[in-house]
Design a protein around this motif. Structure first.
Motif, PDB file in Angstrom:
ATOM      1  N   TYR A  92      -9.283  98.580  10.885  1.00 44.12           N
ATOM      2  CA  TYR A  92      -8.061  97.766  10.950  1.00 44.12           C
ATOM      3  C   TYR A  92      -8.399  96.291  11.148  1.00 44.12           C
ATOM      4  CZ  TYR A  92      -3.273  96.555  12.504  1.00 44.12           C
ATOM      5  OH  TYR A  92      -2.015  96.013  12.644  1.00 44.12           O
ATOM      6  N   GLU A  93      -9.421  95.987  11.926  1.00 46.92           N
ATOM      7  CA  GLU A  93      -9.770  94.596  12.207  1.00 46.92           C
ATOM      8  C   GLU A  93     -10.183  93.832  10.959  1.00 46.92           C
ATOM      9  OE1 GLU A  93     -12.690  94.850  15.315  1.00 46.92           O
ATOM     10  OE2 GLU A  93     -11.175  94.606  16.891  1.00 46.92           O
ATOM     11  N   ALA A  94     -10.506  94.558   9.869  1.00 46.26           N
ATOM     12  CA  ALA A  94     -10.825  93.873   8.614  1.00 46.26           C
ATOM     13  C   ALA A  94      -9.621  93.123   8.061  1.00 46.26           C
ATOM     14  CB  ALA A  94     -11.333  94.886   7.584  1.00 46.26           C
ATOM     15  N   ASP A  95      -8.415  93.448   8.528  1.00 49.01           N
ATOM     16  CA  ASP A  95      -7.221  92.703   8.126  1.00 49.01           C
ATOM     17  C   ASP A  95      -7.239  91.264   8.618  1.00 49.01           C
ATOM     18  OD1 ASP A  95      -6.098  94.814   6.827  1.00 49.01           O
ATOM     19  OD2 ASP A  95      -4.379  95.042   8.158  1.00 49.01           O
ATOM     20  N   PHE A  96      -7.980  91.007   9.673  1.00 49.00           N
ATOM     21  CA  PHE A  96      -7.914  89.722  10.366  1.00 49.00           C
ATOM     22  C   PHE A  96      -9.145  88.909   9.983  1.00 49.00           C
ATOM     23  CE2 PHE A  96      -6.394  93.030  13.559  1.00 49.00           C
ATOM     24  CZ  PHE A  96      -5.158  93.146  12.941  1.00 49.00           C
ATOM     25  N   ALA A  97      -8.961  87.991   9.024  1.00 45.26           N
ATOM     26  CA  ALA A  97     -10.091  87.285   8.426  1.00 45.26           C
ATOM     27  C   ALA A  97     -10.743  86.291   9.379  1.00 45.26           C
ATOM     28  CB  ALA A  97      -9.629  86.570   7.153  1.00 45.26           C
ATOM     29  N   GLU A  98      -9.951  85.677  10.262  1.00 46.29           N
ATOM     30  CA  GLU A  98     -10.469  84.637  11.128  1.00 46.29           C
ATOM     31  C   GLU A  98     -10.897  85.205  12.487  1.00 46.29           C
ATOM     32  OE1 GLU A  98     -11.006  81.668  10.042  1.00 46.29           O
ATOM     33  OE2 GLU A  98     -10.059  82.113   8.118  1.00 46.29           O
ATOM     34  N   PRO A  99     -12.001  84.710  13.044  1.00 46.46           N
ATOM     35  CA  PRO A  99     -12.422  85.178  14.377  1.00 46.46           C
ATOM     36  C   PRO A  99     -11.345  84.986  15.439  1.00 46.46           C
ATOM     37  CG  PRO A  99     -14.171  83.903  13.338  1.00 46.46           C
ATOM     38  CD  PRO A  99     -12.964  83.758  12.471  1.00 46.46           C
ATOM     39  N   GLU A 100     -10.562  83.910  15.314  1.00 47.11           N
ATOM     40  CA  GLU A 100      -9.503  83.666  16.291  1.00 47.11           C
ATOM     41  C   GLU A 100      -8.449  84.774  16.250  1.00 47.11           C
ATOM     42  OE1 GLU A 100     -11.501  79.924  15.153  1.00 47.11           O
ATOM     43  OE2 GLU A 100     -10.536  81.536  14.014  1.00 47.11           O
ATOM     44  N   SER A 101      -8.188  85.281  15.057  1.00 43.69           N
ATOM     45  CA  SER A 101      -7.206  86.355  14.922  1.00 43.69           C
ATOM     46  C   SER A 101      -7.724  87.647  15.544  1.00 43.69           C
ATOM     47  CB  SER A 101      -6.866  86.583  13.445  1.00 43.69           C
ATOM     48  OG  SER A 101      -5.922  87.617  13.296  1.00 43.69           O
ATOM     49  N   VAL A 102      -8.994  87.947  15.338  1.00 41.22           N
ATOM     50  CA  VAL A 102      -9.589  89.139  15.953  1.00 41.22           C
ATOM     51  C   VAL A 102      -9.548  89.016  17.482  1.00 41.22           C
ATOM     52  CG1 VAL A 102     -11.680  90.530  16.170  1.00 41.22           C
ATOM     53  CG2 VAL A 102     -11.076  89.530  13.952  1.00 41.22           C
ATOM     54  N   ALA A 103      -9.853  87.822  17.991  1.00 39.95           N
ATOM     55  CA  ALA A 103      -9.821  87.608  19.443  1.00 39.95           C
ATOM     56  C   ALA A 103      -8.407  87.755  19.986  1.00 39.95           C
ATOM     57  CB  ALA A 103     -10.381  86.223  19.776  1.00 39.95           C
ATOM     58  N   GLU A 104      -7.414  87.228  19.258  1.00 41.23           N
ATOM     59  CA  GLU A 104      -6.022  87.364  19.688  1.00 41.23           C
ATOM     60  C   GLU A 104      -5.620  88.837  19.720  1.00 41.23           C
ATOM     61  OE1 GLU A 104      -1.792  85.324  18.466  1.00 41.23           O
ATOM     62  OE2 GLU A 104      -2.955  86.258  16.857  1.00 41.23           O
ATOM     63  N   PHE A 105      -5.994  89.577  18.684  1.00 45.86           N
ATOM     64  CA  PHE A 105      -5.691  91.006  18.609  1.00 45.86           C
ATOM     65  C   PHE A 105      -6.271  91.748  19.810  1.00 45.86           C
ATOM     66  CE2 PHE A 105      -7.487  95.143  17.229  1.00 45.86           C
ATOM     67  CZ  PHE A 105      -6.319  95.848  17.044  1.00 45.86           C
ATOM     68  N   ASN A 106      -7.547  91.522  20.098  1.00 44.81           N
ATOM     69  CA  ASN A 106      -8.193  92.233  21.201  1.00 44.81           C
ATOM     70  C   ASN A 106      -7.667  91.792  22.556  1.00 44.81           C
ATOM     71  OD1 ASN A 106     -10.375  94.165  20.202  1.00 44.81           O
ATOM     72  ND2 ASN A 106     -10.823  92.352  18.978  1.00 44.81           N
ATOM     73  N   GLY A 107      -7.255  90.520  22.654  1.00 48.80           N
ATOM     74  CA  GLY A 107      -6.667  90.051  23.907  1.00 48.80           C
ATOM     75  C   GLY A 107      -5.357  90.751  24.212  1.00 48.80           C
ATOM     76  N   LEU A 108      -4.510  90.914  23.200  1.00 53.97           N
ATOM     77  CA  LEU A 108      -3.249  91.627  23.402  1.00 53.97           C
ATOM     78  C   LEU A 108      -3.497  93.121  23.625  1.00 53.97           C
ATOM     79  CD1 LEU A 108      -1.039  89.842  20.723  1.00 53.97           C
ATOM     80  CD2 LEU A 108      -0.678  89.812  23.206  1.00 53.97           C
ATOM     81  N   LEU A 109      -4.503  93.663  22.946  1.00 49.86           N
ATOM     82  CA  LEU A 109      -4.816  95.081  23.125  1.00 49.86           C
ATOM     83  C   LEU A 109      -5.213  95.369  24.569  1.00 49.86           C
ATOM     84  CD1 LEU A 109      -4.866  97.486  21.126  1.00 49.86           C
ATOM     85  CD2 LEU A 109      -7.345  97.190  20.994  1.00 49.86           C
ATOM     86  N   ARG A 110      -5.938  94.433  25.180  1.00 52.60           N
ATOM     87  CA  ARG A 110      -6.344  94.624  26.581  1.00 52.60           C
ATOM     88  C   ARG A 110      -5.138  94.582  27.526  1.00 52.60           C
ATOM     89  NH1 ARG A 110     -10.848  91.534  24.792  1.00 52.60           N
ATOM     90  NH2 ARG A 110      -9.831  89.579  25.385  1.00 52.60           N
ATOM     91  N   ARG A 111      -4.069  93.928  27.118  1.00 54.51           N
ATOM     92  CA  ARG A 111      -2.873  93.841  27.974  1.00 54.51           C
ATOM     93  C   ARG A 111      -1.938  95.028  27.798  1.00 54.51           C
ATOM     94  NH1 ARG A 111      -0.291  87.991  27.378  1.00 54.51           N
ATOM     95  NH2 ARG A 111       0.841  88.735  29.221  1.00 54.51           N
ATOM     96  N   ALA A 112      -2.219  95.867  26.802  1.00 56.09           N
ATOM     97  CA  ALA A 112      -1.385  97.045  26.570  1.00 56.09           C
ATOM     98  C   ALA A 112      -1.682  98.095  27.637  1.00 56.09           C
ATOM     99  CB  ALA A 112      -1.647  97.617  25.182  1.00 56.09           C
ATOM    100  N   GLU A 113      -0.661  98.837  28.043  1.00 56.32           N
ATOM    101  CA  GLU A 113      -0.890  99.902  29.009  1.00 56.32           C
ATOM    102  C   GLU A 113      -1.510 101.121  28.331  1.00 56.32           C
ATOM    103  OE1 GLU A 113       3.270 102.368  29.388  1.00 56.32           O
ATOM    104  OE2 GLU A 113       2.994 100.665  30.720  1.00 56.32           O
ATOM    105  N   ARG A 114      -1.396 101.179  26.995  1.00 57.30           N
ATOM    106  CA  ARG A 114      -2.002 102.267  26.241  1.00 57.30           C
ATOM    107  C   ARG A 114      -2.134 101.851  24.792  1.00 57.30           C
ATOM    108  NH1 ARG A 114       0.765 108.038  24.582  1.00 57.30           N
ATOM    109  NH2 ARG A 114      -1.109 109.036  23.764  1.00 57.30           N
ATOM    110  N   TRP A 115      -3.192 102.313  24.119  1.00 59.63           N
ATOM    111  CA  TRP A 115      -3.284 102.154  22.674  1.00 59.63           C
ATOM    112  C   TRP A 115      -3.973 103.368  22.078  1.00 59.63           C
ATOM    113  CZ3 TRP A 115      -7.890 101.850  19.887  1.00 59.63           C
ATOM    114  CH2 TRP A 115      -9.054 101.560  20.616  1.00 59.63           C
TER     115      TRP A 115
END
Length: 246
Positions: A92-115
């Protein structure tokens, strides 16, 4: 509320959350983010006022654009976040071309109570969904179907235009209004062809797209769409619904 000893206590939140799903365009215009965020806050404030003792849970796949904007604002407003991914995280992370986008994705994922990750729809395989194309699009439609089926309310950041794009916002809106059709039924759920379609309301926020030059009338308007019986072909025609402007 008082205890048996007469001491005042605060009412507790209900154990079951109100689940709000999100679907929307990935290509938001930069100048639209502030008014769209304001709309999200208004929707959340309305739901929190209407259900003051029920926690809100946002169900999101955290794609770029509408998904992430809604997740950030919802967390700021005290909602909880559950993330459902359309495919294995690394693919799925291949959708996010820029490193900043991958970092944003993982930052929000860490704030999720579940994924969690959805399984691949047959005949999809990891190799088949690596490139952009129809197999990968089917996984996007699958996650949209999951969110439509498992949310009480669906927020849609959508320009309102009909589209036959597999996994696109128009399709997911129709899943919510008309029910999720085959082949997006969930193997782990027991159902019958005689069961009524599961449908529900859509909070449609009229949303322009950066990739479309056409002007969108009444941008940022909130329109509440409600399902009704219809024979319309899913996602290829405008939704056959009642609607209430807000």
């Amino acid at each position: 509320m008082t205890t048996s000893r007469g001491l005042a206590t605060e009412p507790r939140e209900g154990p079951l959350p109100l689940v709000v799903g999100i679907t929307g365009h990935r290509d938001l215009r930069g100048e639209d983010r502030a008014p769209l965020a304001a709309r999200i806050r208004e929707i959340i404030a309305e739901l929190q006022s209407r259900y003051p003792h029920t926690p809100l849970l946002l169900l999101s796949p955290l794609a770029e654009g509408a998904d992430r904007l809604t997740a950030r604002v919802a967390l700021e407003c005290g909602a909880r976040l559950c993330v459902v991914l359309p495919m294995p995280k690394a693919i799925y992370e291949a959708d996010f071309a820029e490193p900043e986008s991958v970092a944003e994705f993982n930052g929000l994922l860490r704030r999720a109570e579940r994924w969690f990750e959805l399984p691949l729809l047959p005949p999809n395989t990891p190799a088949k969904i690596l490139p952009q194309g129809e197999p990968r699009n089917r996984q996007y439609a699958y996650v949209g179907a999951y969110i439509a089926r498992h949310s009480q309310i669906l927020i849609a950041f959508w320009d309102g235009l009909a589209s036959d794009a597999e996994g696109g916002t128009a399709q997911i809106v129709h899943f919510k209004l008309l029910g999720v059709p085959e082949p997006y039924a969930f193997a782990d759920e027991v159902s019958s062809p005689l069961d009524p379609a599961e449908s529900g309301p859509v909070y449609h926020v009229v949303t322009p797209r950066a990739s479309h030059a056409n002007r969108v009338p009444q941008a940022f308007r909130l329109i509440k769409l409600f399902p009704r019986m219809t024979s319309a072909t899913p996602w290829q025609k405008p939704p056959m619904t009642g609607s209430t402007p807000a």
